[in-house]
Motif scaffolding. Structure first.
Motif, short mmCIF file in Angstrom:
data_model
loop_
_atom_site.label_atom_id
_atom_site.label_comp_id
_atom_site.label_asym_id
_atom_site.label_seq_id
_atom_site.Cartn_x
_atom_site.Cartn_y
_atom_site.Cartn_z
N ASN A 120 15.57 14.01 0.33
CA ASN A 120 14.93 13.00 1.18
C ASN A 120 15.49 13.20 2.59
N ALA A 134 15.17 12.90 7.15
CA ALA A 134 14.87 12.03 8.29
C ALA A 134 15.17 12.80 9.58
N CYS A 186 18.68 11.21 12.11
CA CYS A 186 19.86 10.87 11.32
C CYS A 186 21.01 11.79 11.73
N ASN A 229 19.89 9.15 3.76
CA ASN A 229 19.08 10.36 3.96
C ASN A 229 19.87 11.60 3.54
#
Length: 160
Positions: A32, A34, A37, A127
């Motif tokens: 996952n 992002a 981040c 994340n």
């Protein structure tokens, strides 16, 4: 890999329908991701793993998520352009999803059940949590702080 894991529908960032069944027989690294981040530079390491091992049977799959600190606010086009221009990402990216809560994507529900976190908790903490799936569907979970390059040994073992 078992049918339950193989048959979960996912949509790529460009709108193509896929399942893990499309990658059967390969080692699969699901992350996952992002764009805003502190771990975002890991895209570079994920791309390096993809380039190093894709011809030997590794697939890296990125699933953008905005659940942690709203660090993935962009739409699919923005995310795709960011990843490509900043990190040269060429591994498959998927549509933005949720990984926790009532809206969690079914793939992540299964991955969390098969590889719980610390003390058995299923929730994803941040994340860049990584799930490495072998050809039999066994899942190992790695924390966001685990750098992609630190997975090389595990990947090598799966690709023998």
């Amino acid at each position: 890999m078992d049918d339950k894991l193989l048959s979960i529908p996912c949509t790529t960032i460009t709108g193509e329908k896929k399942t893990l069944g499309d990658f059967a027989g390969k080692a699969v690294l699901v992350v996952n991701t992002a764009s805003q981040c502190g771990f975002t530079p890991q895209y570079k390491g994920l791309e390096a793993l993809w380039q190093r091992y894709k011809d030997r049977g590794l697939v890296v799959l990125g699933f953008p998520c905005n659940q942690f600190g709203k660090q993935e606010p962009g739409d699919e086009r923005t995310i795709s352009q960011f990843c490509e221009s900043n990190f040269g990402v060429s591994f498959p990216l998927f549509r933005k999803i949720e990984v926790n809560g009532s809206g969690a994507h079914p793939l992540f529900i299964q991955l969390k059940k098969r590889a719980p976190g610390l003390l058995g908790s299923e929730g994803i903490k941040w994340n860049f949590t990584k799930f490495l799936i072998d050809g039999e569907g066994k899942v190992k979970r790695f924390a966001p702080t685990t750098k992609p390059e630190d997975l090389s040994r595990e990947i090598e073992l799966l690709l023998k």
